[in-house]
Write an enzyme that holds these catalytic residues in place. Structure first.
Site, PDB file in Angstrom:
ATOM      1  N   ASP A  48      52.001  35.199  40.099  1.00 11.52           N
ATOM      2  CA  ASP A  48      52.159  34.030  40.962  1.00 11.52           C
ATOM      3  C   ASP A  48      51.633  32.776  40.285  1.00 11.52           C
ATOM      4  OD1 ASP A  48      49.547  34.977  41.068  1.00 11.52           O
ATOM      5  OD2 ASP A  48      49.491  35.202  43.242  1.00 11.52           O
ATOM      6  N   HIS A  82      55.293  39.972  39.734  1.00 14.03           N
ATOM      7  CA  HIS A  82      55.297  41.393  40.069  1.00 14.03           C
ATOM      8  C   HIS A  82      55.554  41.596  41.558  1.00 14.03           C
ATOM      9  CE1 HIS A  82      51.403  40.795  41.984  1.00 14.03           C
ATOM     10  NE2 HIS A  82      51.046  40.112  40.907  1.00 14.03           N
TER      11      HIS A  82
END
Length: 492
Positions: free
Chosen positions: A344, A34
Site C-alpha cells: 500500500d 498484496h
C-alpha cells in the site's frame, strides 16, 4: 476500505476511449498491492480477537529442495507441514491455535491469507481478460518468459501475491512447453532489503526515516487534540492499554488500529472485533488521518519523494525510455509486461509523488496501478541488435548506464528529446485513469485527453525527484530541516 471491490469490466465504448485506435500499446508496468492478510502484530486480545488466525489452509503443506548427494538424482524434495509455536504459561512453548483450537492452517503475523490468494488470483484473471482477450496486446500462450519482467519485495506476502496473479494471467494450460518438454521457469527479480526501492525503505535509508518521523509527528500534533480524535476515543478508548489514549502516536498507533480493523473486516466472523470498531465515520477519520501521516510528505517535499519512491519511479521511466532507445528487437522476445508485487505504501507513494492521489482513502488490499506506454501509430523503426529488451531494462555490459534512461530531460540534446516524440504514458489506479497536474499543460498531453501524458513530460516530472545515488543521499542532510518551509508540491 479493506478489500477492493473491482469495477465491472470496461464496456466496448469505454475500451475504445481508453485505448484509442491512433495509439499502439507498447509496454505495461503494473504495481500491485498484496492481497488480504493478517495484522502485522497481535492487537486487541482484550476485545476477544484471537492472536492467530486459521486462514492459511492453502499453504499448510510445503515442498523444499533437498540435495542428497546422489549422482543419478542429486535433487530431491521434502514435503512438510508448517505449524506455529508461541509462548504459553511461564514461557513454556505451545502450538499457536486459531479461535476454534486449529493448529494447522494457522497464519503468521502479516501473512497472505487464503482470501488474499483468491483476490490476487482474480486480479490476474482481470489482467488476462483485458490485455490478452480484449486488447490482444499479450499473447494468449507463453513459449518464453522473456516477454515478462516479474519482481517482488522481500516480504513473503508480496511475492506470493505476485505468484498468484501470474498464475492466473498465464495458467498452466497457457504455458507452452519447450522442445525438452518443460516450460522454462519464470524469473522473479528480488533485491536485498538494503537495496530495496519497491517500497519506501525507512529501515535502510536513515534520512528518509527522519523525514517520515517528522511528518508523522506533524500529523500527531495536528490531530491528537481534535473533535475527530475525541470521537475515536469514545469508540475505542475502552479497549486501549491502561493509561493509553487513542492518538496518532499512541501504542498501538492509530494506523495500527486501522490495520487491525481493515484486516478483520476483510475476513470471517471468527476474527471480528466488537461492532463499534467498524463505525463508518470512525473508519473514514482513521483513513484520512492515516493518509496524511504516511503520505503527505510525498506531496509536499521533494526530498521525501526522492528518497521514498524516486528510485522506483526512476526505474519505471528508465524501462520506458530504454524500450524507446532499443527500438523493436528482432523476433518476438521484447518485454511487454512488468508485474511487481509490493505494498500500500508503494502505490500511495507513487500516486502522491505524481500529484495524482485525489482521495483520503487508504489503498485497499489487491489495489494496483497500471502504467502504460503508448506510441502514436506510425511506421516502426528498423530492428536493432543492441542489448535487446532485457538489456533495456537492466543495462548490459559496457552499455549499462549509457543512453538517456537516467539522463535528466534538461540535459538531453535536441535529438535525444526528439526520440521521445510520439510516445505517451497513462496511469490507471484500480482501473480508473488518473491525471498528473503537469500533464494538463497544453503540449504535455494527447489532444483531447489529459490523462495521456507525453513521455517527455512524464519523464520531466519524475526526473525532478529521481535520486542519482540513493545510498549516498540516504546519508545526507543529517541535522537539516525535515519539513520544507514552503510546500514543494508534487506533480509539477
Amino acid at each position: 476500505m479493506a478489500s477492493l471491490v473491482p469495477r465491472t469490466p470496461y464496456t466496448d465504448d469505454e475500451l475504445r476511449k481508453l485505448y484509442p485506435a491512433g495509439l499502439e500499446l507498447q509496454l505495461v508496468q503494473i504495481l500491485m498491492r498484496h492481497g488480504e492478510r493478517t495484522p502485522v502484530s497481535a492487537r486487541f486480545q482484550n476485545a476477544g480477537l484471537p492472536a492467530f488466525w486459521p486462514y492459511c489452509s492453502s499453504v499448510r503443506h510445503f515442498q523444499s529442495a533437498i540435495l542428497n548427494g546422489s549422482a543419478d538424482r542429486p535433487v530431491d524434495t521434502l514435503e512438510w507441514r508448517r505449524r506455529l509455536e508461541t509462548f504459553g504459561d511461564n514461557d513454556a512453548p505451545v502450538l499457536a491455535r486459531g479461535p476454534n483450537h486449529e493448529v494447522d492452517g494457522v497464519c503468521d503475523m502479516g501473512s497472505l491469507t487464503d482470501l488474499g490468494r483468491q483476490s490476487t488470483y482474480a486480479l490476474g484473471l482481470r489482467l488476462r481478460q483485458l490485455y490478452i482477450d480484449r486488447l490482444r496486446f499479450l499473447p494468449p500462450s507463453l513459449t518464453s518468459t522473456n516477454t515478462l519482467y516479474l519482481r517482488a519485495t522481500p516480504v513473503p506476502r508480496a511475492l506470493e501475491s505476485l505468484q498468484q496473479a501470474f498464475s492466473a494471467l498465464y495458467p498452466p494450460s497457457a504455458r507452452v512447453a519447450a522442445p525438452d518438454g518443460r516450460f522454462p521457469a519464470p524469473a522473479i527479480v528480488t533485491r536485498t532489503p538494503a537495496d530495496e526501492t519497491l517500497y519506501p525503505n525507512d529501515g535502510n535509508c536513515r534520512r528518509f526515516a527522519a523525514l517520515s518521523r517528522a511528518f508523522a509527528q506533524r500529523a500527531a500534533d495536528r490531530w491528537n487534540d481534535t473533535p475527530d480524535m475525541a470521537y475515536l476515543a469514545g469508540l475505542y478508548g475502552r479497549w486501549m492499554p491502561a493509561g493509553t489514549a487513542v492518538a496518532v502516536d499512541s501504542r498501538p498507533r492509530l494506523s495500527g488500529i486501522m490495520d487491525t480493523v481493515n484486516s478483520t473486516l476483510a475476513h470471517g466472523p471468527d476474527t471480528r472485533l466488537p461492532r463499534e470498531f467498524y463505525d463508518a465515520r470512525a473508519r473514514e477519520i482513521m483513513e484520512r488521518i492515516g493518509v496524511e501521516e504516511w503520505f503527505a510528505g510525498y506531496k509536499e517535499s521533494r526530498e521525501y519523494r526522492m528518497l521514498g519512491i524516486g528510485g522506483l519511479l526512476g526505474d519505471v521511466v528508465g524501462r520506458m525510455v530504454g524500450s524507446v532507445e532499443e527500438g523493436t528487437p528482432r523476433g518476438d522476445e521484447r518485454v511487454r509486461l512488468g508485474l511487481s508485487g509490493c505494498h500500500d505504501t508503494t502505490l500511495a507513494g507513487v500516486l502522491m509523488s505524481l500529484g495524482a492521489y485525489d482521495t483520503d482513502a487508504w489503498p485497499p488490499f489487491t489495489s494496483h496501478i497500471a502504467i502504460e506506454m503508448f506510441r502514436a501509430a506510425r511506421a516502426l523503426p528498423p530492428p536493432t541488435e543492441k542489448t535487446g529488451w532485457w538489456g533495456s531494462l537492466f543495462g548490459s555490459g559496457a552499455s549499462a548506464g549509457t543512453g538517456i534512461r537516467r539522463k535528466p530531460t534538461t540535459e538531453l540534446t535536441p535529438g535525444e528529446k526528439g526520440a521521445l516524440d510520439g510516445y505517451y504514458v497513462r496511469m490507471r489506479y484500480n482501473d480508473e485513469p488518473v491525471t498528473i497536474p503537469a500533464c494538463r499543460i497544453p503540449g504535455n498531453h494527447l489532444e483531447g485527453d489529459e490523462s495521456f501524458c507525453t513521455l517527455a513530460a512524464f519523464k520531466t516530472v519524475v526526473d525532478k525527484f529521481t535520486p542519482t545515488n540513493w545510498r549516498e543521499q540516504c546519508r545526507m542532510n543529517r541535522g537539516q530541516p525535515v519539513v520544507p518551509a514552503e510546500p514543494e508540491w508534487a506533480g509539477h
